[in-house]
Design an enzyme around this catalytic site. Structure first.
Site, PDB file in Angstrom:
ATOM      1  N   ASP A  52       1.021  -1.298   0.360  1.00 51.62           N
ATOM      2  CA  ASP A  52      -0.299   0.092  -0.168  1.00 51.62           C
ATOM      3  C   ASP A  52       1.041   1.666   0.202  1.00 51.62           C
ATOM      4  O   ASP A  52       0.589   1.762  -1.036  1.00 51.62           O
ATOM      5  CB  ASP A  52      -1.218   0.420   0.886  1.00 51.62           C
ATOM      6  CG  ASP A  52      -1.881   1.261   1.235  1.00 51.62           C
ATOM      7  OD1 ASP A  52      -2.523   1.758   0.459  1.00 51.62           O
ATOM      8  OD2 ASP A  52      -1.450   1.520   2.603  1.00 51.62           O
ATOM      9  N   GLU A 107      -2.290  -5.565  -3.684  1.00 53.18           N
ATOM     10  CA  GLU A 107      -1.000  -4.577  -2.878  1.00 53.18           C
ATOM     11  C   GLU A 107      -0.074  -5.381  -1.935  1.00 53.18           C
ATOM     12  O   GLU A 107       1.275  -5.229  -2.386  1.00 53.18           O
ATOM     13  CB  GLU A 107      -2.079  -3.763  -2.058  1.00 53.18           C
ATOM     14  CG  GLU A 107      -2.341  -2.920  -2.590  1.00 53.18           C
ATOM     15  CD  GLU A 107      -2.913  -2.215  -0.967  1.00 53.18           C
ATOM     16  OE1 GLU A 107      -3.396  -1.220  -0.830  1.00 53.18           O
ATOM     17  OE2 GLU A 107      -3.644  -2.346  -0.350  1.00 53.18           O
TER      18      GLU A 107
END
Length: 226
Positions: A43, A115
């Protein structure tokens, strides 16, 4: 479940240490060694890469505009769409109960895995390798960004183009729904009758399929020549 070598082909990166990729596609329902820490790292890497890519686009985009479009590009739905495109659900390790409920194709699960893959590439190959993969996967979205379209989705852009030429709005119709209830795939047609344009989109939700159909419509010669 497909071999991870196929996933490497789809993302365009070969891992030196396969354990990172294995962990990136492992859901917490499957093992105590799951992908949540890699997701956290991914992220952060994603936010940096997309932020820098947007910064390079145009000098006149102000901070507010850049923040809005970055948020749109890194949100769960966008990541899930990327997950669908690379078929990440075909590689996910999830528990039996989660699998029975279609958890491997749940948008949140796919977005988390994408992610985590970015985080795994960062650990395995460094920032530049992660950046290369992210930009490659995001290129179709990044290439469309202009001062006029910044932060707008495909349906909004298509609507604005047609309205500017005093043409009727497109109609969207679900023409097929495939798969079991927990893993449905929607097929939607976008029709612009005055231009004779008909495009088809496929997605895990009706909205996703409509967006894909709208995006295809924007690339037709009829729309480009307006």
């Amino acid at each position: 479940m497909l071999p991870l070598e196929e996933l490497e082909k789809r993302i365009g990166y070969t891992f030196k240490n396969k354990k990172y990729l294995k962990r990136a596609v492992t859901h917490r329902s499957f093992s105590s060694e799951h992908n949540e820490r890699l997701e956290f790292l991914g992220d952060s890497v994603l936010g940096c890469v997309i932020g820098y890519a947007l910064f390079q686009k145009e000098d006149h985009f102000n901070e507010g505009s850049l923040s809005r479009v970055r948020a749109n590009l890194v949100k769960m739905q966008t990541l899930a769409e990327i997950g669908e495109k690379i078929g990440v659900w075909e590689f996910l390790c999830v528990g039996e109960g989660e699998m029975h409920q279609g958890g491997n194709r749940r948008p949140s699960t796919m977005s988390d895995a994408v992610e985590a893959i970015f985080g795994a590439i960062f650990i395995d190959g460094g920032f530049e390798q992660a950046q290369t993969v992210i930009i490659r996967l995001y290129e179709p979205m990044l290439s469309q960004l202009t001062a006029a379209t910044l932060g707008k989705d495909a349906k909004t852009m298509l609507q604005e183009v047609l309205q500017s030429k005093h043409l009727g709005l497109p109609s969207y119709e679900v023409v097929d729904v495939k798969g079991a209830a927990h893993e449905q795939e929607f097929v939607v047609e976008a029709v612009i009758s005055k231009l004779g344009v008909v495009t088809t989109g496929v997605g895990r939700s009706r909205r996703q399929a409509e967006q894909e159909a709208a995006q295809k419509a924007l690339t037709t010669e009829a729309i480009k020549n307006l």
